[in-house]
Design a protein around this motif. Structure first.
Motif, mmCIF file in Angstrom:
data_model
loop_
_atom_site.group_PDB
_atom_site.id
_atom_site.type_symbol
_atom_site.label_atom_id
_atom_site.label_comp_id
_atom_site.label_asym_id
_atom_site.label_seq_id
_atom_site.Cartn_x
_atom_site.Cartn_y
_atom_site.Cartn_z
ATOM 1 N N ARG A 135 0.803 -1.125 0.021
ATOM 2 C CA ARG A 135 -0.098 0.109 -0.040
ATOM 3 C C ARG A 135 0.771 1.169 -0.036
ATOM 4 O O ARG A 135 0.441 2.245 -0.459
ATOM 5 C CB ARG A 135 -0.922 -0.051 1.393
ATOM 6 C CG ARG A 135 -1.904 -1.112 1.287
ATOM 7 C CD ARG A 135 -2.875 -1.108 0.214
ATOM 8 N NE ARG A 135 -3.623 -0.047 -0.090
ATOM 9 C CZ ARG A 135 -4.601 0.074 -0.901
ATOM 10 N NH1 ARG A 135 -4.689 -0.916 -1.840
ATOM 11 N NH2 ARG A 135 -5.296 1.037 -1.036
ATOM 12 N N ARG B 270 -2.890 -8.347 0.969
ATOM 13 C CA ARG B 270 -2.515 -7.107 1.673
ATOM 14 C C ARG B 270 -2.278 -5.977 0.609
ATOM 15 O O ARG B 270 -2.161 -4.617 1.136
ATOM 16 C CB ARG B 270 -1.229 -7.193 2.396
ATOM 17 C CG ARG B 270 -0.013 -7.414 1.460
ATOM 18 C CD ARG B 270 1.327 -7.660 2.235
ATOM 19 N NE ARG B 270 2.578 -8.089 1.712
ATOM 20 C CZ ARG B 270 3.262 -7.396 0.877
ATOM 21 N NH1 ARG B 270 3.147 -6.114 1.013
ATOM 22 N NH2 ARG B 270 3.979 -8.000 0.177
ATOM 23 N N ALA C 94 -7.551 -1.222 0.553
ATOM 24 C CA ALA C 94 -6.895 -0.698 1.578
ATOM 25 C C ALA C 94 -6.957 -1.679 2.947
ATOM 26 O O ALA C 94 -6.339 -1.625 3.776
ATOM 27 C CB ALA C 94 -7.578 0.403 1.644
ATOM 28 N N ALA C 95 -8.406 -2.127 2.713
ATOM 29 C CA ALA C 95 -8.660 -3.222 4.082
ATOM 30 C C ALA C 95 -7.808 -4.423 3.564
ATOM 31 O O ALA C 95 -7.764 -4.677 2.396
ATOM 32 C CB ALA C 95 -10.160 -3.522 4.033
ATOM 33 N N GLU C 96 -7.204 -5.138 4.877
ATOM 34 C CA GLU C 96 -6.882 -6.468 4.541
ATOM 35 C C GLU C 96 -7.786 -7.734 4.271
ATOM 36 O O GLU C 96 -8.816 -7.872 5.211
ATOM 37 C CB GLU C 96 -5.686 -6.837 5.562
ATOM 38 C CG GLU C 96 -4.536 -5.957 5.779
ATOM 39 C CD GLU C 96 -3.264 -6.995 5.698
ATOM 40 O OE1 GLU C 96 -3.660 -8.203 5.811
ATOM 41 O OE2 GLU C 96 -2.258 -6.552 5.746
ATOM 42 N N THR D 18 -9.869 -4.493 8.936
ATOM 43 C CA THR D 18 -8.561 -4.421 9.441
ATOM 44 C C THR D 18 -7.393 -3.940 8.179
ATOM 45 O O THR D 18 -7.737 -4.066 7.070
ATOM 46 C CB THR D 18 -8.185 -6.001 9.548
ATOM 47 O OG1 THR D 18 -8.926 -6.641 10.534
ATOM 48 C CG2 THR D 18 -6.759 -6.173 9.792
ATOM 49 N N ILE D 19 -6.610 -3.131 8.591
ATOM 50 C CA ILE D 19 -5.477 -2.545 7.753
ATOM 51 C C ILE D 19 -4.090 -2.880 8.355
ATOM 52 O O ILE D 19 -3.937 -3.540 9.465
ATOM 53 C CB ILE D 19 -5.708 -0.897 7.859
ATOM 54 C CG1 ILE D 19 -5.827 -0.587 9.304
ATOM 55 C CG2 ILE D 19 -6.959 -0.631 7.162
ATOM 56 C CD1 ILE D 19 -5.538 1.042 9.185
ATOM 57 N N ASN D 20 -2.968 -2.572 7.427
ATOM 58 C CA ASN D 20 -1.952 -2.732 7.945
ATOM 59 C C ASN D 20 -1.062 -1.396 8.385
ATOM 60 O O ASN D 20 -1.353 -0.490 7.877
ATOM 61 C CB ASN D 20 -0.990 -3.905 7.052
ATOM 62 C CG ASN D 20 -1.058 -3.467 5.577
ATOM 63 O OD1 ASN D 20 -1.147 -2.144 5.151
ATOM 64 N ND2 ASN D 20 -1.296 -4.415 4.566
ATOM 65 N N GLU E 29 1.701 -0.693 6.687
ATOM 66 C CA GLU E 29 1.853 -0.061 5.598
ATOM 67 C C GLU E 29 0.836 0.834 5.174
ATOM 68 O O GLU E 29 1.092 2.319 4.559
ATOM 69 C CB GLU E 29 2.145 -0.942 4.587
ATOM 70 C CG GLU E 29 3.081 -0.721 3.438
ATOM 71 C CD GLU E 29 3.333 -2.025 2.643
ATOM 72 O OE1 GLU E 29 3.072 -1.885 1.494
ATOM 73 O OE2 GLU E 29 3.760 -2.983 3.318
ATOM 74 N N GLN E 30 -0.292 0.641 5.220
ATOM 75 C CA GLN E 30 -1.641 1.602 4.881
ATOM 76 C C GLN E 30 -1.643 2.786 5.794
ATOM 77 O O GLN E 30 -1.866 3.813 5.314
ATOM 78 C CB GLN E 30 -2.779 1.033 4.938
ATOM 79 C CG GLN E 30 -4.209 1.739 4.539
ATOM 80 C CD GLN E 30 -4.264 1.894 3.058
ATOM 81 O OE1 GLN E 30 -3.910 1.178 2.236
ATOM 82 N NE2 GLN E 30 -3.756 3.289 2.823
#
Lengths: 351, 362
Positions: free
Chosen positions: A41, A316, A320-322, B237-239, B241-242
């Motif tokens: 991202r 990933r 934007a969301a996993e 859920t995001i990481n 990096e985002q």
């Protein structure tokens, strides 16, 4: 030309083909690595990535001040490596169990290990633990499931394969019920979403610390199965035949089970439940290199590593969301498995 | 003789009924599922199944006497938080009318003999039918926007016969919201910080997304922009990096995770390099009668808190004084200086940019 010469040439040809296949698989793994390190991202140019990695190789202890350095070296690298090692372990675990059970539809879920580990992890989240405790509980309950299967399946000092499978189903169902209880008790505002997401599988919490925590279990399991690759061929024979060749099939099967439990529980502990790898990858590997476990095991390892690395990168980066990994592996795995299965049996049934 | 007794009972019942009817007029309203709700009179015994409703109903009624049942997780929050201190008798409220999953335990629920059961409007009939099939009256509420919040607060007040109390609460929300919005309208877009609300951050990182959700609403109200507004759904859920890619100027931490503190962000190799961490603008949201992050009866305090933090040059609410006033009105309770420090996480947020303004001046 004598028959032996022709045989030798044929064998040499097969060897060259096999070497070529392994070369292609390794190339696929390398491609998956490069693609995964580059994708994410946060945008970092390929030139900058190469520069970061070269700097790091030249001086691994240099402080990482910029955010792109940290993203490449502290986020993507451990994640790609955990995904690769887990992919290899899950695929090899599947291949080994399929050899032991002489059944290509067996996977680590069959022994109840995944469900046991899932219960341990879900319990940890419910109790508010994270990190090492989560890992530890998942691992302990994964092994506990295996021990219970062992106790249940051992009747009059002997363990039959069919009782192992049935015991695995029983223990798996037991732990699945316990997971449901944990979900029932979980607070829908707080722990429940975390449990549900974790059960769907994800490498989103990958760090170097987690990589080093998971590596021993995965590596020991992989090494153990690799050392047993020849024995797996014997275990694939009938028990009486195996015994006549000096193998104690009962005992050796348990070595494989324990190695598989170690790998599966560790992978569930670091990333939740990621299904289908142990089923799909060995099958693909078998089509490529054949049934011989001496080549099937390393082929499954390489393909598993490349496959999971690639799928995790999709998980990933696509949004934007996993996207939960288990969802993707099932979405990709189920149809691929279906196609492989049809092709395999239509070939096998040719007159 | 028998006839005499029967007549006596009948006339007694009639007198009681007439007296009851005279005392209480029936209450009728439409709930947030569009259903007609009818009560014979003001509900004296109320059971609430959605978690946030317990503290809302207590606040609207100004006490816990009418609460005959609540979600076990809500009760835990009441007992552990300031409401348990204000109303120690809350310990006696039954919480076995439902599991945390909101499915009613009809036997237990019926045993508490409630006049009214509050339940979710938008989570399916399976959560509602058992209540109505048992002959109980259900009022369904829906969650997520300021408008809906005001609606269900008003409904609850009407149902409990406390319309005298709802007026001031709603007016307060309107006054603060329009005051904040008025002052914020002078803020240029370029001056609006990018704010990220993390619904979870301990293990997985969960951002509250979606353009129309409540967190985005108050971030924008107070002169910020939501960093995660381009997410399609809520609570995803995001990481890390985002988050690095968004690079928020301010990070707000939730109250759903009990052990969370700004150190979580400052110790993270990636998140510590965001603008928010570099400028020490990471805050754990306050926790009062309920968590200040989602809509609740204390929401105007959330808005003032965030407005003061994001634009100390534009806003100058005396938050501690406002809190004392609000708690007096809502709970008839005089907050101590220590109470305020605890609610605002003064120790946990110590050293964060602009946080000194909330410290006790005495």
């Amino acid at each position: 030309m004598s028959m032996t010469e022709a045989g030798a040439r044929l064998h040499g040809g097969a060897g060259a083909l096999r070497a070529g296949l392994f070369g292609a698989m390794l190339a696929a793994l390398a491609a998956a690595f490069i693609f995964s390190i580059g994708a994410g991202r946060f945008s970092v140019s390929p030139g900058r990535i190469a520069e970061i990695i070269l700097q790091w190789i030249a001086n691994p202890s240099a402080p990482l001040d910029s955010i792109d350095q940290r993203i490449v070296l502290l986020v993507r690298m451990p994640r790609v490596l955990i995904a690769a090692v887990s992919g290899a372990a899950l695929a090899v675990g599947g291949a080994a169990l399929q050899g032991v059970f002489r059944n290509p539809l067996v996977s680590p879920q069959v022994l109840g290990i995944s469900q046991g580990a899932a219960f341990g992890g879900a319990l940890a989240i419910l109790l508010g633990y994270a990190g090492v405790t989560l890992l530890g509980l998942a691992f302990i309950f994964g092994l506990a499931a295996l021990v219970l299967v062992g106790l249940l399946a051992r009747i009059n000092g002997r363990t039959e394969i069919v009782t192992v499978i049935l015991s695995g189903m029983v223990i798996g169902a037991l732990f699945a019920a316990l997971v449901s209880i944990v979900q029932f008790l979980a607070d829908p505002n707080t722990s429940l979403p975390a449990i549900v997401y974790w059960l769907m599988g994800s490498f989103s919490t990958a760090t170097w610390a987690r990589f080093w925590l998971g590596l021993p279990g995965l590596a020991i399991g992989l090494l153990a199965v690799w050392l047993f690759r020849y024995r797996l061929n014997l275990l694939a024979l009938e028990d009486t035949e195996a015994r006549s060749l000096g193998v104690d099939p009962d005992r050796e099967r348990w070595y494989i089970f324990v190695a598989t439990a170690l790998m599966t529980a560790t992978s569930v502990a670091v990333a939740g439940i990621i299904g289908w790898i142990g089923l799909v990858v060995p099958h693909a590997a078998r089509i490529l290199v054949g049934e011989d476990h001496r080549v099937l095991i390393p082929a499954s390892a390489i393909l598993g590593a490349a496959y999971l690395t690639f799928v995790d990168t999709l998980a990933r980066t696509l949004t934007a969301a996993e996207i939960p990994l288990g969802v993707l592996t099932a979405l990709i795995g189920a149809p691929v498995f279906g196609i492989l299965l049809r092709r395999h049996f239509s070939k096998a049934n040719q007159p | 003789m028998k006839v005499c007794i029967a007549t006596g009972i009948l006339s007694g019942a009639f007198i009681a009924l007439a007296a009851h009817a005279a005392m209480a007029d029936p209450i009728e309203m439409t709930d947030q599922a569009g259903r007609e709700v009818r009560l014979e009179g003001a509900a004296e015994r109320v059971a609430s199944i959605p978690m946030p409703m317990a503290s809302t109903l207590i606040a609207i009624d100004g006490g816990v006497e009418k609460q005959v049942g609540m979600n076990p997780v809500a009760k835990q929050a009441v007992l552990e938080g300031i409401l348990g201190k204000i109303y120690p008798e809350a310990v006696n409220i039954p919480s076995d009318i439902t599991a945390p999953n909101f499915i009613p335990n009809v036997e237990e629920l019926a045993a508490t003999n409630p006049d009214l059961v509050v339940q979710w409007a938008d989570r399916g009939d399976d959560l509602v039918d058992p209540i109505t099939n048992a002959g109980l009256t259900a009022m369904l509420i829906s969650y997520g926007t300021e408008e809906k919040t005001r609606e269900y607060m008003t409904m609850s007040a009407k149902a409990m016969g406390r319309e005298d109390r709802i007026g001031p609460l709603i007016e307060w929300r309107e006054d603060v919201a329009s005051d904040v919005a008025g002052k914020a309208s002078a803020i240029a877009d370029a001056e609006k910080p990018k704010v990220l609300y993390l619904q979870r951050a301990m293990e997985t990182l969960i951002a509250s997304g979606a353009r129309n959700n409540y967190n985005t609403w108050y971030i924008e109200l107070t002169g910020g922009t939501s960093a995660s507004a381009d997410l399609e759904a809520n609570g995803v859920t995001i990481n890390p990096e985002q988050i690095a890619e968004w690079n928020p100027d301010v990070i707000l931490l939730n109250n759903f995770e009990s052990d969370i503190s700004p150190e979580r962000i400052y110790d993270d190799p990636i998140l510590s390099l965001t603008n928010a961490a570099q400028n020490h603008k990471v805050y754990r949201m306050p926790l009062g009668g309920y968590r200040w992050d989602p809509p609740n009866t204390e929401s105007p305090l959330t808005w003032m808190w965030l407005a003061d933090l994001l634009h100390p040059d534009v806003f100058d609410y005396d938050l501690r004084a406002e809190m004392k006033k609000a708690y007096k009105t809502i709970y008839d309770y005089d907050l101590t200086e220590e109470d305020i420090d605890n609610i605002l996480w003064i120790d946990l947020n110590d050293g964060a940019a602009n946080y000194d303004q909330f410290k006790s001046k005495s």
